[in-house]
Design a protein around this motif. Sequence first.
Motif, PDB file in Angstrom:
ATOM      1  N   PRO A 328       0.823  -1.214   0.000  1.00  0.00           N
ATOM      2  CA  PRO A 328       0.000   0.000   0.000  1.00  0.00           C
ATOM      3  C   PRO A 328       0.847   1.249   0.000  1.00  0.00           C
ATOM      4  CG  PRO A 328      -0.777  -1.592   1.611  1.00  0.00           C
ATOM      5  CD  PRO A 328       0.544  -2.092   1.115  1.00  0.00           C
ATOM      6  N   SER A 329       0.335   2.277  -0.647  1.00  0.00           N
ATOM      7  CA  SER A 329       1.079   3.542  -0.753  1.00  0.00           C
ATOM      8  C   SER A 329       1.243   4.212   0.595  1.00  0.00           C
ATOM      9  CB  SER A 329       0.359   4.481  -1.734  1.00  0.00           C
ATOM     10  OG  SER A 329      -0.982   4.736  -1.288  1.00  0.00           O
ATOM     11  N   THR A 330       0.364   3.903   1.531  1.00  0.00           N
ATOM     12  CA  THR A 330       0.439   4.538   2.864  1.00  0.00           C
ATOM     13  C   THR A 330       1.299   3.743   3.835  1.00  0.00           C
ATOM     14  OG1 THR A 330      -1.603   3.375   3.498  1.00  0.00           O
ATOM     15  CG2 THR A 330      -1.834   5.591   2.556  1.00  0.00           C
ATOM     16  N   TRP A 331       1.925   2.676   3.350  1.00  0.00           N
ATOM     17  CA  TRP A 331       2.727   1.814   4.255  1.00  0.00           C
ATOM     18  C   TRP A 331       3.995   2.541   4.652  1.00  0.00           C
ATOM     19  CZ3 TRP A 331       1.410  -3.025   6.062  1.00  0.00           C
ATOM     20  CH2 TRP A 331       2.387  -3.714   6.793  1.00  0.00           C
ATOM     21  N   ASN A 332       4.251   2.632   5.938  1.00  0.00           N
ATOM     22  CA  ASN A 332       5.455   3.277   6.480  1.00  0.00           C
ATOM     23  C   ASN A 332       6.297   2.186   7.120  1.00  0.00           C
ATOM     24  OD1 ASN A 332       7.404   4.710   7.973  1.00  0.00           O
ATOM     25  ND2 ASN A 332       5.992   6.439   8.293  1.00  0.00           N
ATOM     26  N   THR A 333       7.474   1.913   6.520  1.00  0.00           N
ATOM     27  CA  THR A 333       8.316   0.810   6.995  1.00  0.00           C
ATOM     28  C   THR A 333       8.779   1.057   8.420  1.00  0.00           C
ATOM     29  OG1 THR A 333       9.045   0.425   4.728  1.00  0.00           O
ATOM     30  CG2 THR A 333      10.348  -0.595   6.476  1.00  0.00           C
ATOM     31  N   GLU A 334       9.088   2.308   8.745  1.00  0.00           N
ATOM     32  CA  GLU A 334       9.586   2.607  10.088  1.00  0.00           C
ATOM     33  C   GLU A 334       8.498   2.392  11.141  1.00  0.00           C
ATOM     34  OE1 GLU A 334      11.103   6.523  10.083  1.00  0.00           O
ATOM     35  OE2 GLU A 334      12.782   6.070   8.716  1.00  0.00           O
ATOM     36  N   VAL A 335       7.265   2.672  10.762  1.00  0.00           N
ATOM     37  CA  VAL A 335       6.151   2.534  11.715  1.00  0.00           C
ATOM     38  C   VAL A 335       5.523   1.147  11.630  1.00  0.00           C
ATOM     39  CG1 VAL A 335       3.901   3.432  12.430  1.00  0.00           C
ATOM     40  CG2 VAL A 335       5.679   5.000  11.630  1.00  0.00           C
ATOM     41  N   ASP A 336       5.246   0.687  10.408  1.00  0.00           N
ATOM     42  CA  ASP A 336       4.513  -0.572  10.214  1.00  0.00           C
ATOM     43  C   ASP A 336       5.417  -1.789  10.084  1.00  0.00           C
ATOM     44  OD1 ASP A 336       2.129   0.935  10.154  1.00  0.00           O
ATOM     45  OD2 ASP A 336       2.424   1.354   8.015  1.00  0.00           O
ATOM     46  N   GLY A 337       6.740  -1.594   9.959  1.00  0.00           N
ATOM     47  CA  GLY A 337       7.645  -2.726   9.778  1.00  0.00           C
ATOM     48  C   GLY A 337       7.748  -3.128   8.317  1.00  0.00           C
ATOM     49  N   GLU A 338       8.522  -4.153   8.077  1.00  0.00           N
ATOM     50  CA  GLU A 338       8.727  -4.610   6.699  1.00  0.00           C
ATOM     51  C   GLU A 338       7.431  -5.210   6.150  1.00  0.00           C
ATOM     52  OE1 GLU A 338      11.776  -7.472   4.105  1.00  0.00           O
ATOM     53  OE2 GLU A 338      11.969  -7.288   6.288  1.00  0.00           O
ATOM     54  N   TRP A 339       7.098  -4.829   4.917  1.00  0.00           N
ATOM     55  CA  TRP A 339       5.858  -5.314   4.288  1.00  0.00           C
ATOM     56  C   TRP A 339       6.065  -6.659   3.632  1.00  0.00           C
ATOM     57  CZ3 TRP A 339       4.429  -6.433  -0.812  1.00  0.00           C
ATOM     58  CH2 TRP A 339       3.043  -6.623  -0.999  1.00  0.00           C
ATOM     59  N   TRP A 340       5.147  -7.586   3.883  1.00  0.00           N
ATOM     60  CA  TRP A 340       5.192  -8.906   3.241  1.00  0.00           C
ATOM     61  C   TRP A 340       3.882  -9.116   2.504  1.00  0.00           C
ATOM     62  CZ3 TRP A 340       9.652 -11.607   3.378  1.00  0.00           C
ATOM     63  CH2 TRP A 340      10.580 -11.285   4.392  1.00  0.00           C
ATOM     64  N   PRO A 341       3.965  -9.619   1.280  1.00  0.00           N
ATOM     65  CA  PRO A 341       2.722  -9.873   0.546  1.00  0.00           C
ATOM     66  C   PRO A 341       1.916 -10.986   1.206  1.00  0.00           C
ATOM     67  CG  PRO A 341       4.594 -10.792  -0.643  1.00  0.00           C
ATOM     68  CD  PRO A 341       5.169  -9.993   0.493  1.00  0.00           C
ATOM     69  N   PRO A 342       0.576 -10.945   1.117  1.00  0.00           N
ATOM     70  CA  PRO A 342      -0.256 -11.995   1.722  1.00  0.00           C
ATOM     71  C   PRO A 342      -0.067 -13.341   1.016  1.00  0.00           C
ATOM     72  CG  PRO A 342      -1.589 -10.536   0.368  1.00  0.00           C
ATOM     73  CD  PRO A 342      -0.204  -9.922   0.421  1.00  0.00           C
ATOM     74  N   LYS A 343      -0.371 -14.410   1.744  1.00  0.00           N
ATOM     75  CA  LYS A 343      -0.236 -15.757   1.214  1.00  0.00           C
ATOM     76  C   LYS A 343      -1.486 -16.154   0.430  1.00  0.00           C
ATOM     77  CE  LYS A 343       3.790 -16.825   3.110  1.00  0.00           C
ATOM     78  NZ  LYS A 343       4.972 -17.189   2.280  1.00  0.00           N
TER      79      LYS A 343
END
Length: 519
Positions: A328-343
């Motif tokens: 998502p464009s609103t994903w913040n790695t510092e706040v939300d952590g590393e993004w992983w795609p759903p299974k």
Amino acid sequence: MRPSLILVCSMCVGAIISIVDFAAICRKLFGYRASEDISGDGSKELPSGPPTESGFVYFSETFTSAEYFKKRWVTSNAVNSGDSISKYDGVWTIEEPLVHLFPSDRGLVLKSEARHHALSVLLDEPFIFHDRAFVFQYEVNFQKGLSCGGAYVKFLSQIEGLNLTEFSDETPYTIMFGPDVCGEQPKLHFIMRHKNPITGLYEEKKLKEPDPGLRLNYFHDRKTHLYTLVLKPDNSFQIYTDQRLYFTGNLLRDLSPPINPPKEIFDENDKKPADWDDRKRIRDPNAVKPDDWIEDKRRLIQDPNATKPKGWLDHEPNLISDPHARRPSTWNTEVDGEWWPPKMKNPKCTSGCGTWVAPLTKNPNYKKKWKPPMISNPNYRGVWKGRKIQNKDYFEDLRPFNMTAIAGLGLELWSMQNDILFDNFILTDKKSMADKWADGSWRLKNVQELRSSTIQHIRAMRKPDLDSEQSTDPEKSTDPEKSTDLEKTTYSLWLYLFLLFLLPLFTAFIQKFQKVKAI
């Protein structure tokens, strides 16, 4: 006569009947007009006193005069123990029923919801239980229905210092009788207080609940119901609802606990011996577990006959990351952590993926824990019962009808609904007098209430038609004469259509009959 002539004559008769005031015929048959006020015909008066007949009336009340009621009846001023707050703050009034059927009809009405009510009155003469029957009858109408509460009457014992202004739930009574309900459990109470001739103490004896009991619709149909209690010197008694026999019994047989205690009772000090064996069957002490009985076998095992399905992929995972997912464009790695795609399910695994394991099946060699078989107990001595001894409190009262004399009656009630109406109390010594009293009061109300409910039902069925008529022609709804003319036309039209379709069939039948006769 020719069939064609029959048809012509019949249609003429139909035309004549269509002109007749059919509403008048309905009035002759059913005793009302559809436009008539359902509040009663206004021509009949209810009795203001007991019927004139051989017998003695100890008390009667029709509640026709509010002034007379205030002079005769006493509202309780009892207070809760330890304070000065009135225990009974419910309001009583003398007023007309909500559905007024007779011009002179009034009753005693319980007016307060979720309140305690109490009032009482002295009898014209105390009732002494000796050689005269006790016959009490009264009417109750739960005008708004009743979900929880009572409408029973207490007959106050003739005791020294009886003060009606202090009437409460602790005031001694001899008999309690009347309906009671809470939820889906309706009851018709009959309770008598019996004096133990040995101890001098009183014990409540209650009617064994009959099956079926009081119908629940008595508390919800908003009609006047009649309750009658008859006690006779031979200890027999009958209870009637709406002049139908509800229960018949005997004071010595049909009350709980019974009037007379048992002659013998079990000795409380008698204990079962330690060696008393009351086991009817036991495990066989001589039985031995078979040598081939292996208890450590599992109940379920992997099916040895199962084979891995074709196309099974051992090295493919069942779930993979969704290749079409985007962070998502609103994903913040510092706040939300590393993004992983759903299974998602691996599309390659049509037959299955991963390590294949055979399914479980019942183990043919499994044996549950071994127990010796059951056999009859050779030492069985039966069910142990303690020895019986003479009951020191035993007595035999063969005349429980000879109860404590009655000096007054009272209503001490709590109810979740208001507008409970009481009417036409009578205490006498003859059932025939109570029946005559009912014929001149309750039965008239019953007939009028049935008429009223029937008319209301008919009007409810016709309401959609009447509403549409009023919406299309408001003048018709305000003119009762036009409404009545419309009813006449409707009745006549239906009768004319009935004759129009039925008579040709009858004519055809006559023609066929004449042909058969000619042959």
